[in-house]
Design a protein around this motif. Structure first.
Motif, short mmCIF file in Angstrom:
data_model
loop_
_atom_site.label_atom_id
_atom_site.label_comp_id
_atom_site.label_asym_id
_atom_site.label_seq_id
_atom_site.Cartn_x
_atom_site.Cartn_y
_atom_site.Cartn_z
N THR A 1 -70.70 77.79 82.50
CA THR A 1 -71.52 79.10 82.18
C THR A 1 -70.89 80.38 81.39
O THR A 1 -71.13 80.46 80.75
N LYS A 2 -69.38 80.15 81.34
CA LYS A 2 -68.69 81.59 80.93
C LYS A 2 -69.11 80.69 79.05
O LYS A 2 -68.65 81.84 78.30
N PHE B 1 -72.69 82.58 78.63
CA PHE B 1 -72.96 84.08 79.40
C PHE B 1 -70.99 84.51 79.51
O PHE B 1 -70.62 84.28 80.61
N GLU C 1 -70.22 87.55 80.28
CA GLU C 1 -70.30 88.51 80.10
C GLU C 1 -71.28 88.70 82.19
O GLU C 1 -72.29 87.53 81.76
N ASP C 2 -70.80 89.36 82.41
CA ASP C 2 -71.78 89.03 84.28
C ASP C 2 -72.11 87.50 84.63
O ASP C 2 -73.27 87.02 85.48
N THR C 3 -70.83 86.75 84.28
CA THR C 3 -70.48 84.94 84.40
C THR C 3 -71.11 85.12 86.07
O THR C 3 -72.08 84.15 86.68
N ASP C 4 -70.44 85.68 86.97
CA ASP C 4 -70.31 85.24 88.18
C ASP C 4 -72.33 85.66 88.45
O ASP C 4 -72.76 84.85 88.67
N GLN C 5 -73.06 86.04 88.10
CA GLN C 5 -74.90 86.74 88.44
C GLN C 5 -74.99 85.70 87.96
O GLN C 5 -76.54 85.36 88.11
N TRP C 6 -74.98 85.24 86.44
CA TRP C 6 -75.91 84.35 85.50
C TRP C 6 -75.49 83.07 85.85
O TRP C 6 -76.55 81.72 86.69
N GLN D 1 -75.73 82.48 89.17
CA GLN D 1 -76.31 82.28 90.54
C GLN D 1 -77.70 82.34 89.94
O GLN D 1 -79.03 81.77 90.16
N ARG D 2 -78.29 83.04 88.42
CA ARG D 2 -79.69 82.78 88.18
C ARG D 2 -79.90 81.36 87.64
O ARG D 2 -80.44 81.14 87.34
#
Length: 88
Positions: free
Chosen positions: A31-32, A35, A37-42, A44-45
């Protein structure tokens, strides 16, 4: 019976989406790339999107919309990954 029917792809995609919530660390590095930035949120999204699209592919009345959503989702992921690669 087709090897890759929409229902089977939907099941695999939905299971992968749920896995984003069960073992998020397994998806963080991938995911990184799209994305950073805010990888953990991405994570989940993306898990929520994959679950929803997978379920749509499994339900015959929603399948056409699920296919369109899958194409859009893959294009959007590819676009973000390409932009990160260019800028970084």
């Amino acid at each position: 019976m087709a090897l890759f029917s929409a229902g089977k792809v939907g099941l695999l995609l939905a299971a992968t989406g749920v896995a984003h919530f069960v073992v998020p660390e397994r998806f963080a590095e991938l995911t990184k790339q799209a994305f950073p930035e805010d990888t953990d949120q991405w994570v989940q999204r993306n898990g929520a999107a994959e679950t929803a699209i997978g379920l749509a592919l499994m339900a015959r009345p929603l399948r056409k919309g699920g296919k369109l959503a899958l194409v859009g989702y893959l294009g959007w992921l590819g676009y973000n990954a390409a932009n990160v690669a260019q800028s970084g």
